[in-house]
Design an enzyme around this catalytic site. Structure first.
Site, PDB file in Angstrom:
ATOM      1  N   SER A  55      14.994 -55.420  -3.571  1.00 34.35           N
ATOM      2  CA  SER A  55      14.221 -55.213  -2.341  1.00 34.35           C
ATOM      3  C   SER A  55      14.740 -56.029  -1.157  1.00 34.35           C
ATOM      4  CB  SER A  55      12.743 -55.520  -2.594  1.00 34.35           C
ATOM      5  OG  SER A  55      12.211 -54.562  -3.472  1.00 34.35           O
TER       6      SER A  55
ATOM      7  N   LYS B 248       0.602 -55.966  -9.782  1.00 36.13           N
ATOM      8  CA  LYS B 248       0.122 -54.885  -8.903  1.00 36.13           C
ATOM      9  C   LYS B 248      -1.392 -54.702  -8.984  1.00 36.13           C
ATOM     10  CE  LYS B 248       4.449 -52.316  -8.762  1.00 36.13           C
ATOM     11  NZ  LYS B 248       5.131 -51.020  -8.922  1.00 36.13           N
TER      12      LYS B 248
ATOM     13  N   GLY C  51       1.145 -48.659 -15.635  1.00 35.36           N
ATOM     14  CA  GLY C  51       1.041 -48.804 -14.193  1.00 35.36           C
ATOM     15  C   GLY C  51       1.984 -47.888 -13.436  1.00 35.36           C
TER      16      GLY C  51
HETATM   17  P1  ATR Z   1       4.176 -50.157 -16.686  1.00 36.42           P
HETATM   18  O1  ATR Z   1       3.030 -50.863 -16.033  1.00 36.42           O
HETATM   19  O2  ATR Z   1       5.528 -50.601 -16.225  1.00 36.42           O
HETATM   20  O3  ATR Z   1       4.039 -48.679 -16.644  1.00 36.42           O
HETATM   21  P2  ATR Z   1       3.037 -50.545 -19.312  1.00 36.42           P
HETATM   22  O4  ATR Z   1       1.676 -50.653 -18.739  1.00 36.42           O
HETATM   23  O5  ATR Z   1       3.447 -51.492 -20.364  1.00 36.42           O
HETATM   24  O6  ATR Z   1       4.166 -50.622 -18.215  1.00 36.42           O
HETATM   25  O7  ATR Z   1       3.171 -49.049 -19.857  1.00 36.42           O
HETATM   26  C1  ATR Z   1       4.262 -48.656 -20.541  1.00 36.42           C
HETATM   27  C2  ATR Z   1       4.151 -47.159 -20.918  1.00 36.42           C
HETATM   28  O8  ATR Z   1       5.269 -46.822 -21.712  1.00 36.42           O
HETATM   29  C3  ATR Z   1       2.919 -46.836 -21.716  1.00 36.42           C
HETATM   30  O9  ATR Z   1       2.509 -45.549 -21.386  1.00 36.42           O
HETATM   31  C4  ATR Z   1       3.434 -46.887 -23.149  1.00 36.42           C
HETATM   32  O10 ATR Z   1       2.724 -46.109 -24.066  1.00 36.42           O
HETATM   33  P3  ATR Z   1       1.339 -46.667 -24.737  1.00 36.42           P
HETATM   34  O11 ATR Z   1       0.298 -46.518 -23.661  1.00 36.42           O
HETATM   35  O12 ATR Z   1       1.106 -45.818 -25.883  1.00 36.42           O
HETATM   36  O13 ATR Z   1       1.614 -48.103 -25.089  1.00 36.42           O
HETATM   37  C5  ATR Z   1       4.796 -46.299 -22.951  1.00 36.42           C
HETATM   38  N1  ATR Z   1       5.756 -46.672 -24.005  1.00 36.42           N
HETATM   39  C6  ATR Z   1       6.347 -47.867 -24.204  1.00 36.42           C
HETATM   40  N2  ATR Z   1       7.206 -47.829 -25.247  1.00 36.42           N
HETATM   41  C7  ATR Z   1       7.131 -46.551 -25.739  1.00 36.42           C
HETATM   42  C8  ATR Z   1       7.774 -45.858 -26.811  1.00 36.42           C
HETATM   43  N3  ATR Z   1       8.676 -46.465 -27.597  1.00 36.42           N
HETATM   44  N4  ATR Z   1       7.462 -44.574 -26.987  1.00 36.42           N
HETATM   45  C9  ATR Z   1       6.566 -43.945 -26.217  1.00 36.42           C
HETATM   46  N5  ATR Z   1       5.929 -44.527 -25.183  1.00 36.42           N
HETATM   47  C10 ATR Z   1       6.215 -45.824 -24.944  1.00 36.42           C
END
Ligand code: ATR
Length: 306
Positions: free
Chosen positions: A39, A88, A155
């Site tokens: 950024s 956030k 998020g």
């Molecule tokens: P961010 O705020 O960056 O979006 P987060 O809140 O940790 O990060 O969310 C990560 C997302 O990636 C979630 O939707 C998570 O699925 P879950 O809600 O079931 O935890 C998804 N995610 C992370 N690793 C995954 C994987 N190996 N396969 C499928 N979905 C995954």
């Protein structure tokens, strides 16, 4: 009298001096970590291009001290900040006023430190409008009338769903490994979707659906080396497949998309476009994103793989 006037004219007190440039207005990206953030480079280019006196820095916030760190930054006279992981949601809570798109996201990536007399700080979320601009303007792909699959219910996905709905696709499916989380996000967007004539539903990964025109990956799956957690049947031939990540983290998704006949796109354009929205909110001037994205793309492509 004439003599006095002449004296006054040459008095050291009245010798005109070159006006010194006012100190630039300060902004930052607040997060933890922030060392990797692009950024500052993006905003420096925007400032140069638009002639705005802006200084943009990194603000590393201790995990338990986001609020006091940002408040101290504002007390030093700073005008606003971007907010990145994991703050956030706290940023959204902190502001007195929120834009409708921040309300839908329940999260903010932009704070403007407005004077209290105006009602306090403003929170906005520019991620979604940045994503929409990257898809429709930079990639030249129409969202209106399209079928869109948005993967993930963290998020990242919550932050973009409202503006995606505003682009009036025919349908948006929000699919997530943990279906309940997708349902929670969908339920608070149902009214917005109805207003815009968009069919919106929550699904699990197994029944995500097939043949989407636009597939957006908002999961962190690639960070855990998990690959793309849905099959290629989600893509129609020639679909746009966009990962919100960029650099090495996006590489497996992009290779998967290319290998299955989709048009791959990483999150670099979204990054630049959301920054441009923040800059416009702060400065009232919209920068031209195309040259900034081109320069950033060259830098990222030249960076050694981590
Ligand atoms: P961010 O705020 O960056 O979006 P987060 O809140 O940790 O990060 O969310 C990560 C997302 O990636 C979630 O939707 C998570 O699925 P879950 O809600 O079931 O935890 C998804 N995610 C992370 N690793 C995954 C994987 N190996 N396969 C499928 N979905 C995954």
């Amino acid at each position: 009298m004439i003599g006095l006037d002449r004296f006054a004219l040459f008095s050291p007190m009245t010798i005109p001096t070159a006006p010194s440039a006012p100190a630039p207005d300060r902004y930052a990206v607040a997060g933890n970590p922030v060392a990797h953030s692009r950024s500052p480079a993006i905003h420096a280019r925007f400032a140069e291009q638009t002639g705005q006196a802006v200084h943009y820095e990194r603000l590393l916030c201790p995990l338990d001290a986001f609020v006091p760190t940002v408040q101290a930054f504002a007390a030093e006279g700073a005008r606003g900040c971007n907010v990145t992981v994991p703050f956030k949601f706290e940023a959204f809570q902190l502001a007195a006023r929120r834009t409708p798109r921040a309300e839908l996201a329940q999260a903010a990536n932009t704070l403007r430190f407005d004077a209290d007399a105006d009602g306090g700080w403003l929170a906005d979320n520019t991620d979604g409008v940045g994503l929409v601009r990257d898809i429709t303007v930079n990639a030249g792909v129409a969202l209106a009338g399209a079928r869109v699959l948005l993967l993930g219910a963290g998020g990242a996905s919550a932050g973009v769903l409202g503006p995606l709905i505003e682009a009036r696709p025919a349908e948006i499916v929000l699919a997530n490994r943990t279906r309940d989380k997708a349902e929670a996000i969908v339920s608070r967007h149902l009214g917005w979707a109805a207003q815009h004539g968009v069919r919106l539903s929550a699904r699990g990964l197994q029944d995500a659906g097939t043949g989407f025109d636009v597939f957006i990956n908002g999961t962190a799956a690639s960070l855990s080396g998990g690959g793309v957690p849905v099959g290629p049947e989600v893509l129609r031939p020639g679909a746009l497949a966009l990962d919100m990540m960029y650099g090495p983290a996006a590489a497996p998704f992009l290779a998967w998309a290319r290998g299955h006949g989709a048009v791959p796109r990483d999150g670099l354009g979204m990054l630049v476009e959301q920054a441009a929205e923040s800059f416009t909110l702060w400065r009232g001037v919209r920068p031209d994103t195309a040259p900034v994205l081109a320069a950033l793309r060259a830098e990222v492509d030249a960076a050694p793989a981590r």
